[in-house]
Design an enzyme around this catalytic site. Sequence first.
Site, PDB file in Angstrom:
ATOM      1  N   CYS A 110     -33.816  10.314  17.213  1.00 35.15           N
ATOM      2  CA  CYS A 110     -34.935  11.169  17.623  1.00 35.15           C
ATOM      3  C   CYS A 110     -36.221  10.847  16.871  1.00 35.15           C
ATOM      4  CB  CYS A 110     -34.572  12.644  17.451  1.00 35.15           C
ATOM      5  SG  CYS A 110     -34.499  13.152  15.727  1.00 35.15           S
ATOM      6  N   LYS A 152       3.344  -6.025  -6.540  1.00 35.15           N
ATOM      7  CA  LYS A 152       2.691  -5.443  -5.362  1.00 35.15           C
ATOM      8  C   LYS A 152       1.895  -6.496  -4.595  1.00 35.15           C
ATOM      9  CE  LYS A 152       2.022  -0.621  -6.119  1.00 35.15           C
ATOM     10  NZ  LYS A 152       0.934   0.295  -6.110  1.00 35.15           N
ATOM     11  N   TYR A 207      19.165   3.293  -5.333  1.00 41.18           N
ATOM     12  CA  TYR A 207      19.526   3.499  -6.739  1.00 41.18           C
ATOM     13  C   TYR A 207      20.589   4.586  -6.834  1.00 41.18           C
ATOM     14  CZ  TYR A 207      18.452   4.105 -11.775  1.00 41.18           C
ATOM     15  OH  TYR A 207      18.500   4.169 -13.140  1.00 41.18           O
ATOM     16  N   LYS A 217       9.859  -3.146  -1.761  1.00 37.08           N
ATOM     17  CA  LYS A 217       9.314  -1.899  -2.278  1.00 37.08           C
ATOM     18  C   LYS A 217       8.810  -1.105  -1.080  1.00 37.08           C
ATOM     19  CE  LYS A 217       6.203  -0.076  -5.785  1.00 37.08           C
ATOM     20  NZ  LYS A 217       5.776   1.039  -4.993  1.00 37.08           N
TER      21      LYS A 217
HETATM   22  S1  IVH Z   1      13.751   1.656  -8.085  1.00 38.53           S
HETATM   23  C1  IVH Z   1      14.157   3.479 -12.243  1.00 38.53           C
HETATM   24  N1  IVH Z   1      13.551   0.397  -5.811  1.00 38.53           N
HETATM   25  O1  IVH Z   1       8.424   2.715  -6.028  1.00 38.53           O
HETATM   26  C2  IVH Z   1      13.867   2.741 -11.008  1.00 38.53           C
HETATM   27  N2  IVH Z   1      11.889   2.005  -6.338  1.00 38.53           N
HETATM   28  O2  IVH Z   1       6.323   2.582  -8.163  1.00 38.53           O
HETATM   29  C3  IVH Z   1      13.669   3.621  -9.865  1.00 38.53           C
HETATM   30  N3  IVH Z   1      10.225   2.316  -4.575  1.00 38.53           N
HETATM   31  O3  IVH Z   1       9.277   5.578  -7.838  1.00 38.53           O
HETATM   32  C4  IVH Z   1      12.949   3.057  -8.729  1.00 38.53           C
HETATM   33  N4  IVH Z   1      11.055   0.874  -3.139  1.00 38.53           N
HETATM   34  O4  IVH Z   1       9.420   5.644  -5.213  1.00 38.53           O
HETATM   35  C5  IVH Z   1      12.998   1.314  -6.627  1.00 38.53           C
HETATM   36  N5  IVH Z   1      13.550  -0.775  -3.809  1.00 38.53           N
HETATM   37  C6  IVH Z   1      13.005   0.140  -4.605  1.00 38.53           C
HETATM   38  C7  IVH Z   1      11.843   0.855  -4.253  1.00 38.53           C
HETATM   39  C8  IVH Z   1      11.308   1.777  -5.153  1.00 38.53           C
HETATM   40  C9  IVH Z   1      10.102   1.761  -3.358  1.00 38.53           C
HETATM   41  C10 IVH Z   1       9.283   3.309  -5.109  1.00 38.53           C
HETATM   42  C11 IVH Z   1       9.928   4.470  -5.809  1.00 38.53           C
HETATM   43  C12 IVH Z   1       9.422   4.371  -7.206  1.00 38.53           C
HETATM   44  C13 IVH Z   1       8.123   3.658  -7.018  1.00 38.53           C
HETATM   45  C14 IVH Z   1       7.642   2.990  -8.276  1.00 38.53           C
END
Ligand code: IVH
Length: 715
Positions: free
Chosen positions: A451, A354, A268, A154
Amino acid sequence: MQQLSLFDDIAPHPTEQEEIIALRKELEEQNYKYYVLSAPTMSDREFDEKMHRLEALEQKHPELFDSNSPTQHVGSDLGGSNGLNNSPTRGTTSRQSRTGSTDGFEQVTHRYPMLSLANTYSEEEIRDWLRRVYKGLEDVPDGAEPVEIVCELKFDGLSISLWYEHGQLVRAVTRGDGVHGDDVVQNIRTIATIPQTVSAGEGGGLPDTFEIRGEVLLPWENFERINRQREADEEPLFANPRNAASGTLKLLNPEVVRERGLEAYLYYVLGENLPGKTHYERLQMAARAGFNVSDAIRVCHSVEEVMDYIHYWDTERKTLPVATDGVVLKVNSLKQQEQLGYTAKTPRWAIAFKFAAEKQLTRLNSVSYQVGRTGAITPVANMEPVLLSGTIVKRATLNNEDFIRSLDLHEGDYVWVEKGGEIIPKITAVEPTKRASDTKAINFIRTCPECGAPLVRAEGEAAWRCPNENGCPPQLKGKMEHFVSRKAMNIDGLGAETIDLFYEKGWLRTIADIYDLQREQIAALPGFGEKSADRLMQGLEESKKVPWSRVLFALGIRFVGETTAKKLAKAYPSIDLLCAAGVEELQEVEDVGEEIAKAIVAHMGNDDNRRIIERLRAAGLQMESTESSEQLSDTLAGKSIVVSGVFRLHSRDEYKAMIEAHGGKNAGSVSAKTAFILAGDNMGPAKLDKARKLGIPVHSEDEFLQMIKDTTIDS
Ligand code: IVH
């Protein structure tokens, strides 16, 4: 939360309805700070926990459903950000009132809404999600198909949607409010790893019209370089790479964006009639077509494999060149994705895990107190040094007295220190099991550590202050540092260290003393010499040309920032007029409320300050506006001039007045008739493009001032 109320624990427990209302308001505010201002004041973890609490309460109380609740829509970045981390920007976040183009970017409607992901910090909830996925696919005809889970990193940046039409990159749209976003394609084109064109079937894959989504990031290395530069330029620092990337993406000058060095990872692919049966296959096609797809993607076949992936990357991610904050799990089969479907805000076929912010336990050795330029006292925890996210941490801010009380901090306590998405570490809790018996609670000081003046705390304010503004050393030095800074008097050769030294020598006590500094005395100092002394004298001479609005800002009146000073200087074209103004009258100036008006009147009413002002006037500083409506020359006669961008030396309105005073005409847009463009920083890319195409000269403010100065002298 930084500001904790002393009375939190004795306040009546809110009803669940009140809690829902309060949480909606708080989360909406945080969304605005995060997406629009790029300056969040709450950690991701706290935000997520509050969001989960709100979701749970709303589920319990369906009668309180509200389609505007933050649980029902994704946060919005609409409204723009100019890259200055903590300055509120123009524009609006209201969906209804936005049309066409604002902030220099065209607003477009997403072809497919840009959803967010459900997220959790708990491995158990990941297992629950997997169980739900298996169960959701059990009752459908294809349930027999094995379930594969694609695990990805992520990335912690900004989501972006790239539109390719007939093989060309035509738009790059930010998430916006999930339905509409800003087209920032000019800025995205500066990212070398994003293809400008793709050919159909390239590498046996994607067609020539499709959409691909991913994350825009600022690599750590570039983030650190930019912050070093900002520090040198006395600009506010970016708290983390995400905020820096967000500010960068909304800049209007693609050349500045290019210099910052953004990167993008794509994850994606969307579109009509796309080939491939799985998410993984499509990502491979994207990689073959030249997109930057992470190597860290794995197709997993069991819960254990998924958990192994999570554990491996929790440690290994620290070696990556970009920030990541978790792992995203996606059902691989596109058919199965369709079967699982979506909730209002998120797909059921994906979830984000997370990573917890890294934290360490360490001992509190002492609490010290810092006195700021305005006299605000900040308590600081001095701790036993501890290694946290790659850096040694030994100090952390304790914010204010209420924060210390809310922690119930005692001498010698062991404390938990965290470094989340922010640069500055935070103490999040005291470890109760490690407290020795009979320890004393930390009591906030009541007299100034510098001071000795008794401190004061105004009603409704979190900070204690030292009121001895003209006698307390750090306040005096802070005022001088502010006075000489680049955006104020911009005095070359007088930095913080030199101010310290001259203070110790007894040469400097107030900002007015700066103009009494003696060249010979300075030249005789070890490490200085003739050259440094000349440079400083030259800097002082130059500063006498600084316009009235900046002199006003440089005086360091409480709450009077750069913008307010400009507005005040326009309404009061001389210091005498400003000194004569009362609290009510001052409030007629845009952005000046009661608090600011009172601070101005108090400053001007103080005898010490009045003496300082008179000495500065006698030294030759600009205490009145030199702006004049009279005709100064006809140098620019018959010339149509466009003023665009942000300027250093004068305001845009001042430049427009100068153009007219020298016989020129101001024009709003660039055309073949434009004589030249007077350009500051961040000039709109559309104007720049047009100027280039029409071959219209672009002049900087220095060039422009030279142009009119020469003729003013001649005439
Ligand atoms: S998939 C419908 N893949 O995380 C699915 N998102 O909290 C679309 N993000 O809005 C998102 N790395 O900005 C996807 N490998 C990853 C990601 C990712 C970061 C972000 C993205 C998303 C947010 C969600």
